[in-house]
Design an enzyme around this catalytic site. Sequence first.
Site, PDB file in Angstrom:
ATOM      1  CB  THR A 187      -0.850   0.160   0.934  1.00  0.00           C
ATOM      2  OG1 THR A 187      -1.779  -1.230   1.136  1.00  0.00           O
ATOM      3  CG2 THR A 187      -1.906   1.289   1.511  1.00  0.00           C
ATOM      4  CB  ILE A 201       1.353  12.977  11.694  1.00  0.00           C
ATOM      5  CG1 ILE A 201      -0.072  13.190  11.907  1.00  0.00           C
ATOM      6  CG2 ILE A 201       1.732  14.532  13.439  1.00  0.00           C
ATOM      7  CD1 ILE A 201      -0.209  13.124  13.326  1.00  0.00           C
ATOM      8  CE  LYS A 225       3.388   3.119  14.317  1.00  0.00           C
ATOM      9  NZ  LYS A 225       1.897   3.499  13.926  1.00  0.00           N
TER      10      LYS A 225
END
Length: 414
Positions: free
Chosen positions: A22, A137, A206
């Site tokens: 994707t 972001i 993360k």
Amino acid sequence: MTRSVGGAVRDPLRVAILGFGTVGRSVARMLVDGQPGLRLACVFNRDVERKRVEWVPEGVRWTDAIDDALAAEVDVVVELVGGVEPAATWMRQALAAGKSVVTANKQAIAHRGPELFELARARGLRLGFEASVAGGIPAIRGIQEGLAGDELTRVQGILNGTCNFILTRMESAPVAFAAVVAEAQAKGYAEADPSLDLDGFDAQAKLAILSAVGLRRRVDPAGIPCRSIRGLEAPDFRAAGTLGRVIRQVSVVERVANGSGVRASVGPALVLRTSRLAQVMGSENVVVVDGVRGGQTTFIGQGAGGGPTAVAVVSDLRSILAGDGHAGTELFPASEPAHDVAPAADRAHYLRIDEAGIADERWSAHGIAVARRLDDGQGATAVVTAPCAPAAVEAMMTDARGASAMGVALPLID
């Protein structure tokens, strides 16, 4: 062609993409549709023939042999395969061959970042990883550049769009957890096996990256405690509403006062409805940063998906092209040892235990004081505790499970 990494790089910058899923397709589409100075030169994917698309120009090389892709005449390798290995090995090989790297791979950066960044520095190359945290972001760039003059003390956020979709969906209607997970899978928000998301390991990686770039404290991701969102039920969301709160999977890392370590955790929590963490809905992400001088800064937007993540990848490519020194190589504390993760601070907790009439002595035996009792309406015990250690809560939940009772424990975060 000789290309400078300290100053402006002569275009076109030739790009190889490893992984045509994707995100890989979205990056390729952006490059093909027109990014001045950037040219797609090579695409690698297993069983590559099934991935071919008509809109990629004829001059682009397609291959299912990783050695061919890494040996191709390109300037930057974009790694979008995911996972720690073999992705980290491929990035290391690309850097050793004199090619800069851009990646969206949070697991490889969190677990193999130090060695990759050291190699990039030694070779005078860039390792861009903006897309590894919070998708589109620009949190990494915003922290490293926009907040470089501040001294940051805490980074917290909603870092996993799959969990946020599930929790906000259950918040809006009394839907069973398994049904919402299936809905997330049908919408493409969750993998066939969503364990990394649900159990906190995606957000854990993360958060380790955000600790390194935000607090300048590198931590071993495996040392960050994780709690799963599994087991949450409709009564928990009703209780949250009664308390003026919502349930979110919260990731938080903060500096420990008078020490070099950090406190860090990932897991479901009750946050105030007025909190910035409560404002993100669906698959959105938010990163909230606290600084000594600048106060609180919030980054919010689409944290996943092909389009937003591709924007972050191409932004790193453009930084390399411009030679502006971003792509994070200098600003990731790779050489220092990992810092310790200290035990979480005492907090009030919401506990639901599927056992009625728990005696006060049983709570006090675990060092827990009950501050408020809630009417669960289902024959279970639901309480809000006074501030207590997470270890005490875990001991109480273990006690309850030993009595064949189930339930959940959620800290209250203000």
